[in-house]
Design an enzyme around this catalytic site. Structure first.
Site, PDB file in Angstrom:
ATOM      1  N   ALA A  11       0.342  -0.429  -7.822  1.00 28.70           N
ATOM      2  CA  ALA A  11       0.602   0.975  -7.479  1.00 28.70           C
ATOM      3  C   ALA A  11      -0.628   1.648  -6.887  1.00 28.70           C
ATOM      4  O   ALA A  11      -0.831   2.844  -7.038  1.00 28.70           O
ATOM      5  CB  ALA A  11       1.061   1.722  -8.723  1.00 28.70           C
ATOM      6  N   ALA A  12      -1.460   0.850  -6.204  1.00 33.88           N
ATOM      7  CA  ALA A  12      -2.707   1.417  -5.683  1.00 33.88           C
ATOM      8  C   ALA A  12      -2.593   1.860  -4.237  1.00 33.88           C
ATOM      9  O   ALA A  12      -3.440   2.601  -3.740  1.00 33.88           O
ATOM     10  CB  ALA A  12      -3.838   0.396  -5.830  1.00 33.88           C
ATOM     11  N   GLY A  13      -1.563   1.389  -3.568  1.00 31.86           N
ATOM     12  CA  GLY A  13      -1.436   1.671  -2.128  1.00 31.86           C
ATOM     13  C   GLY A  13      -1.218   3.150  -1.858  1.00 31.86           C
ATOM     14  O   GLY A  13      -0.786   3.907  -2.723  1.00 31.86           O
ATOM     15  N   ARG A  17       3.404   5.281   4.990  1.00 34.50           N
ATOM     16  CA  ARG A  17       4.656   5.571   5.686  1.00 34.50           C
ATOM     17  C   ARG A  17       5.454   6.714   5.035  1.00 34.50           C
ATOM     18  O   ARG A  17       6.389   7.235   5.623  1.00 34.50           O
ATOM     19  CB  ARG A  17       5.507   4.281   5.754  1.00 34.50           C
ATOM     20  CG  ARG A  17       4.916   3.239   6.679  1.00 34.50           C
ATOM     21  CD  ARG A  17       5.470   1.839   6.452  1.00 34.50           C
ATOM     22  NE  ARG A  17       4.840   1.157   5.313  1.00 34.50           N
ATOM     23  CZ  ARG A  17       5.106  -0.097   4.942  1.00 34.50           C
ATOM     24  NH1 ARG A  17       5.998  -0.801   5.615  1.00 34.50           N
ATOM     25  NH2 ARG A  17       4.495  -0.638   3.906  1.00 34.50           N
ATOM     26  N   THR A  78      -2.242  -6.886  -1.547  1.00 30.22           N
ATOM     27  CA  THR A  78      -1.535  -7.036  -2.827  1.00 30.22           C
ATOM     28  C   THR A  78      -2.166  -8.110  -3.723  1.00 30.22           C
ATOM     29  O   THR A  78      -2.165  -7.987  -4.944  1.00 30.22           O
ATOM     30  CB  THR A  78      -0.052  -7.363  -2.590  1.00 30.22           C
ATOM     31  OG1 THR A  78       0.051  -8.415  -1.613  1.00 30.22           O
ATOM     32  CG2 THR A  78       0.715  -6.158  -2.073  1.00 30.22           C
ATOM     33  N   ASN A 167      11.298 -11.596   0.555  1.00 28.87           N
ATOM     34  CA  ASN A 167      10.557 -11.506  -0.699  1.00 28.87           C
ATOM     35  C   ASN A 167      10.679 -10.089  -1.253  1.00 28.87           C
ATOM     36  O   ASN A 167      10.361  -9.124  -0.568  1.00 28.87           O
ATOM     37  CB  ASN A 167       9.090 -11.847  -0.392  1.00 28.87           C
ATOM     38  CG  ASN A 167       8.176 -11.536  -1.548  1.00 28.87           C
ATOM     39  OD1 ASN A 167       8.562 -11.677  -2.710  1.00 28.87           O
ATOM     40  ND2 ASN A 167       6.958 -11.113  -1.238  1.00 28.87           N
TER      41      ASN A 167
HETATM   42  C1  UD1 Z   1       5.184  -6.423   0.249  1.00 27.65           C
HETATM   43  C2  UD1 Z   1       5.102  -7.946   0.388  1.00 27.65           C
HETATM   44  C3  UD1 Z   1       6.312  -8.432   1.179  1.00 27.65           C
HETATM   45  C4  UD1 Z   1       7.595  -7.973   0.503  1.00 27.65           C
HETATM   46  C5  UD1 Z   1       7.598  -6.460   0.292  1.00 27.65           C
HETATM   47  C6  UD1 Z   1       8.788  -6.073  -0.576  1.00 27.65           C
HETATM   48  C7  UD1 Z   1       2.749  -8.604   0.448  1.00 27.65           C
HETATM   49  C8  UD1 Z   1       1.618  -9.011   1.313  1.00 27.65           C
HETATM   50  N1  UD1 Z   1       3.900  -8.323   1.061  1.00 27.65           N
HETATM   51  O1  UD1 Z   1       5.076  -5.858   1.533  1.00 27.65           O
HETATM   52  O2  UD1 Z   1       6.305  -9.852   1.269  1.00 27.65           O
HETATM   53  O3  UD1 Z   1       8.714  -8.372   1.273  1.00 27.65           O
HETATM   54  O4  UD1 Z   1       6.405  -6.064  -0.395  1.00 27.65           O
HETATM   55  O5  UD1 Z   1       8.895  -4.700  -0.677  1.00 27.65           O
HETATM   56  O6  UD1 Z   1       2.596  -8.565  -0.750  1.00 27.65           O
HETATM   57  N2  UD1 Z   1      -0.568  -2.281  -3.200  1.00 27.65           N
HETATM   58  C9  UD1 Z   1      -1.735  -2.175  -3.939  1.00 27.65           C
HETATM   59  N3  UD1 Z   1      -2.910  -2.463  -3.358  1.00 27.65           N
HETATM   60  C10 UD1 Z   1      -3.013  -2.873  -2.075  1.00 27.65           C
HETATM   61  C11 UD1 Z   1      -1.841  -2.984  -1.315  1.00 27.65           C
HETATM   62  C12 UD1 Z   1      -0.619  -2.679  -1.908  1.00 27.65           C
HETATM   63  O7  UD1 Z   1      -1.688  -1.829  -5.122  1.00 27.65           O
HETATM   64  O8  UD1 Z   1      -4.147  -3.132  -1.640  1.00 27.65           O
HETATM   65  C13 UD1 Z   1       0.717  -1.942  -3.845  1.00 27.65           C
HETATM   66  C14 UD1 Z   1       1.410  -0.779  -3.214  1.00 27.65           C
HETATM   67  O9  UD1 Z   1       1.056   0.415  -3.863  1.00 27.65           O
HETATM   68  C15 UD1 Z   1       2.886  -1.111  -3.408  1.00 27.65           C
HETATM   69  C16 UD1 Z   1       2.921  -2.619  -3.493  1.00 27.65           C
HETATM   70  O10 UD1 Z   1       1.587  -3.050  -3.719  1.00 27.65           O
HETATM   71  O11 UD1 Z   1       3.402  -0.566  -4.616  1.00 27.65           O
HETATM   72  C17 UD1 Z   1       3.458  -3.249  -2.221  1.00 27.65           C
HETATM   73  O12 UD1 Z   1       2.653  -2.825  -1.127  1.00 27.65           O
HETATM   74  P1  UD1 Z   1       3.282  -2.460   0.277  1.00 27.65           P
HETATM   75  O13 UD1 Z   1       2.193  -2.024   1.177  1.00 27.65           O
HETATM   76  O14 UD1 Z   1       4.437  -1.566   0.109  1.00 27.65           O
HETATM   77  O15 UD1 Z   1       3.768  -3.918   0.735  1.00 27.65           O
HETATM   78  P2  UD1 Z   1       4.854  -4.273   1.820  1.00 27.65           P
HETATM   79  O16 UD1 Z   1       4.273  -4.148   3.169  1.00 27.65           O
HETATM   80  O17 UD1 Z   1       6.100  -3.544   1.552  1.00 27.65           O
HETATM   81 CA    CA Z   2       6.723  -1.972   0.025  1.00 24.28          CA
END
Ligand code: UD1
Ligand code: CA
Length: 456
Positions: A11-13, A17, A78, A167
């Site tokens: 939940a760090a992102g 969007r 992630t 995924n």
């Molecule tokens: C991610 C998956 C993708 C999957 C999709 C499903 C990866 C690389 N990709 O993509 O395969 O189909 O989810 O919804 O994992 N987050 C962090 N720190 C970071 C980056 C993200 O905590 O440095 C968290 C975000 O807050 C979020 C989650 O990880 O809750 C997913 O990140 P997001 O950027 O939404 O990934 P997607 O591009 O959707």
């Molecule tokens: Ca996502």
């Protein structure tokens, strides 16, 4: 023996969007934040670890003591996010369940199916087959159908982009091989990030088999923008109304009501379009909820009708009618067989069984007994400009139209207040209270004026 699962929620992102000041996971779906929805489906085990970064303080404060936190100061992907929970993973000897925090429709059933699959096979991930897989990571399989890896949309070849199995971002992996894979992650991809998804291929190299558990498109939905947020909201609402209808509630138009999952409604109650029912609202059996009615944590007894009214933390008994256009504010308790009619406002007031308050009345800070009748336009003057005061009205009291009770006053059982009284002292039981300026009626006054030409 089943080993407890350590849950990790990403939940760090920033949720770029979403175009929002608020961290993405704090956005609500049907009144409950996305992060809370994910926490609600975590299996039993040690306290979940929430990875926080963007808006860390707000997320930490919102989640409170339901979880532990690990800070991801720089958002490098992630996989990097999961590394922030390294200590908790190291200390855990068992399966680790990793979930994205932006999956508001994830269900307990899907999570337990995934955990069971991981127990069986070694590791597991949740997938879904979508008509439009755009934006998701695609699942790669070999000729025999075994999962070999995941490729992100931005790194995928046109052939890989044609794959419709995606995924979901929910994985169950044993702690030790997970740690090894995290250490081996590289960021040589289109986004320059450490992808958690690369662990799938790495695990396979280590001989850990990965089973794909497939769920429907909604369960696997990740919310990245507000269009998807509204889609998720629709799904939750449809789940709620369907469950209610199957339990015996008539909902005339399920798409035109807002009913939160926390709301309980009895059998044979009819809900008309326009109802907004939130929080800990409980509605008994055989009720009719008509027009645009809003209830927030209201409790309504059986066989009561509420029409086009607002009820906030108010309680209403059985066989009572409320509205149209009544406003029941917090602290209101209305009994059985009552009538609270049009343009009646009640606040911090108790109303005994059988009492009728039919029109244009304000009762605030008062205790009213049983079987009273309030005429049109009664007001309780409960505020002296500085303090609120409370009044008491006994049983079987009649309050005539356009009376004002200047609080604090006590009106005894069976008293009768004549229309137009300004009651500024206590009224004894069974007495008449009348306060009017004597009026004069002058016979033929108008007629004479007219004859003189001084009146039309
Ligand atoms: C991610 C998956 C993708 C999957 C999709 C499903 C990866 C690389 N990709 O993509 O395969 O189909 O989810 O919804 O994992 N987050 C962090 N720190 C970071 C980056 C993200 O905590 O440095 C968290 C975000 O807050 C979020 C989650 O990880 O809750 C997913 O990140 P997001 O950027 O939404 O990934 P997607 O591009 O959707
Ligand atoms: Ca996502």
């Amino acid at each position: 023996m089943k080993q407890p699962c350590l849950s990790i929620i990403l939940a760090a992102g920033q949720g770029t969007r979403m175009k929002s000041e608020r961290p993405k996971v704090l956005h609500e779906v049907a009144g409950v934040s996305m992060i809370r929805r994910v926490l609600n489906v975590c299996p039993d085990g040690p306290a979940p670890v929430v990875i926080i970064g963007h808006g860390a303080d707000a997320v930490r404060e919102h989640v409170g003591d339901r979880a532990r936190f690990a800070l991801q100061a720089e958002r490098l992907g992630t996989g990097h996010a999961v590394m922030m929970a390294r200590d908790a993973i190291q200390a855990h000897d068992g399966p680790v369940l990793i979930m994205a925090g932006d999956m508001p429709l994830l269900t307990q059933e899907a999570v337990s199916a995934l955990v069971s699959a991981a127990e069986r096979t070694g590791a597991a991930l949740l997938t879904s087959v979508l008509a439009d897989p755009t934006g998701y990571g695609r699942i790669l399989r070999d000729e025999s159908g075994c999962v070999t890896g995941i490729v992100e949309q931005k790194d995928a070849t046109p052939e890989q982009q044609a794959i419709r199995e995606v995924n979901a971002s929910v994985y169950c992996v044993p702690a030790q091989p997970l740690l090894q894979c995290l250490n081996e992650l590289k960021n040589d991809n289109a986004q320059g990030e450490y992808y958690l998804t690369d662990c799938v291929a790495l695990l396979r190299e280590k001989g850990v088999a990965m089973e794909a558990v497939t769920a429907d498109e909604f369960t696997c939905m990740g919310v990245n923008d507000r269009v998807q947020l509204a889609q998720a909201e629709r799904v939750v609402r449809a789940r709620v109304t369907e469950k209610l209808m199957r339990s015996g509630v008539t909902i005339i138009d399920p798409e035109r009501v807002v009913i939160e999952e926390t709301v309980c409604i009895g059998q044979d109650t009819v809900i008309e379009p326009g109802a907004v029912l939130r929080g800990a609202t409980v509605i008994g059996p055989g009720c009719r909820i008509l027009g645009t009615t809003r209830m927030e944590s209201a409790v309504v007894g059986g066989h009561t009708t509420v029409e086009s009214s607002v009820l906030l933390s108010a309680r209403v008994g059985e066989h009572t009618t409320v509205g149209p256009f009544a406003y029941l504010r917090p602290g209101t308790v209305v009994g059985d067989h009552c009538r609270v009619g049009d343009y009646v406002e009640l606040k911090n007031a108790t109303i005994g069984n059988g009492t009728k308050i039919s029109h244009l009345t304000y009762i605030g800070d008062a205790d009213v007994g049983e079987n009273c009748n309030f005429g049109c336009g009664t007001a309780f003057a409960n505020y002296d400009g500085l303090k609120k005061h409370r009044s008491t009205v006994g049983n079987h009291v009649f309050v005539g139209c356009h009376s004002v009770l200047i609080s604090p006053v006590q009106v005894g059982n069976g008293a009768y207040i004549a229309a137009g009284a300004v009651v500024n002292c206590d009224v004894e039981p069974e007495s008449l209270c009348i306060g009017r300026t004597p009026i004069a009626v002058k016979q033929d006054w108008a007629k004479k004026r007219r004859e003189q030409g001084n009146l039309k």
